[in-house]
Enzyme design. Structure first.
Site: not given
Length: 383
Positions: A107, A138-140
């Protein structure tokens, strides 16, 4: 055994580059996991834009959230987090059986935070807590501002999928941030065997832009048409193979050996943007040459179907590394500045996620405005 299932024998997992509520409701996602060896799911603002704007399956939730008085960003949050939670639950068995290696669902933080380190850390922390699943990533984005956010998030125990990596230099910076975060955890007396991360290195977009630039160079008065033509479609695979060579070197260092001895898991390289953009190229062009140990390939449905049908599964990623170096030298010789290519792609990549993100919010807001006034009033009255 199908080529898809054989990937795992060569050290590669494949993840689905799509997520919709429909595939959760009708069991498609579970079927892919159980029968086709699917081991993860990725999402992004463009994927959610397509999923939510093209389906009526979200209407009931939108109506309910509108009646509850939520604003548009809260509604977006509730819709996407619910889908990610559902996918995490479907993939929980993969996560457990693989010992936390696979079974993840990604996400993304808001694309508008790509140049905001502190904002990204806060958002990553919040999304991690809101999803409340051990197998969420978690996509960064791997922007200059994203790198310290990645380091901090990993230090705090937030699993991270680093996205929008195009250049080897950007990948190395992200890999270093991963190593530093784990070292900091050890120094702080924290475990390192429960932190997961992948580095998403984009592929086909590099060929799309480089091929266009090669065409322009070939047409120039002082151009080298033959030399440019011979390099078409070669930049992306060469770039990926050289990045993976760096990954292998990192795993051989004393620093990593120390971390591995304490149970740390490598930050696997994930090949992203692996659908073929040029119809003149094979539809499995960005799958077959990039199969190797400790890697992931995230594939859209069309590419999954193509690879299942006629793909060849073999450990190919470490082949042709010297040729990849020659390709890079030849690209420079005809006038291709790969750093300029990757810088442009990073800027475009942030925009390509920001635009659908904003369009999705506008679409949700429009659907919220269409809700019956009585329902909204009723929801307000009960608060």
């Amino acid at each position: 055994m199908s080529a898809l299932l054989q990937l795992q024998e060569h050290g590669q997992s494949y993840w689905l580059d799509n997520l919709t509520r429909g595939m959760l409701v009708d069991g498609e996602l579970a079927r892919r996991v159980e029968t086709e060896g699917l081991r993860g799911v990725t999402s992004n603002p463009a994927i959610f834009h397509s999923a939510i704007t093209r389906s009526a399956q979200y209407d009931e939730d939108i109506a309910r959230f509108t009646a509850d008085g939520l604003d548009v960003e809260d509604v977006y949050d509730r819709l996407t987090i619910a889908d990610v939670q559902g996918a995490c639950d479907v993939l929980r068995g993969v996560w457990e059986s693989s010992g936390g290696v696979d079974g993840y669902v990604s996400l993304e933080v808001s694309p508008h935070l790509a140049n905001d380190t502190e904002g990204t850390v806060r958002e990553a922390r919040r999304l991690h807590d809101e999803v409340a699943r051990e197998n969420v990533l978690i996509k960064i984005p791997g922007t200059p501002a994203g790198v310290p956010a990645i380091r901090q998030a990993l230090f705090e125990g937030v699993n991270v999928n680093v996205t929008l990596l195009f250049s080897i230099a950007a990948y190395e910076a992200v890999a270093e941030a991963h190593t530093e975060a784990l070292e900091q955890r050890l120094d702080a007396g924290r475990p390192v065997d429960d932190v997961a991360s992948v580095a998403s290195f984009f592929v086909s977009r590099i060929d799309a832009l480089t091929d266009r630039k090669l065409g322009e160079l070939a047409a120039a008065a002082e151009g080298d048409p033959d030399g440019c033509e011979a390099l078409l479609g070669k930049a992306a695979i060469a770039n990926a193979k050289l990045a993976y060579a760096g990954f292998q070197r990192r795993l051989a260092t004393d620093r990593w050996t120390r971390l591995a001895g304490r149970g740390a898991r490598p930050q696997r390289m994930l090949w992203a943007s692996t659908s073929t953009k040029n119809p003149a190229y094979s539809d499995v062009r960005y799958v077959e040459p990039l199969i190797g140990h400790l890697t992931v390939n995230t594939l859209p449905e069309k590419t999954i179907d193509a690879f299942r049908d006629h793909g060849r599964s073999a450990r190919t990623l470490t082949e042709g590394v010297d040729e990849a170096r020659r390709t890079m030298a030849e690209l420079a010789a005809v006038g291709i500045e790969l750093d300029a290519v990757t810088d442009q792609l990073l800027a475009e990549g942030v925009e390509k996620f920001a635009v659908p993100f904003d369009r999705l919010l506008a679409s949700i807001e429009e659907r919220m405005a269409r809700q019956p006034a009585a329902a909204v009033a009723s929801g307000a009255a009960t608060r």
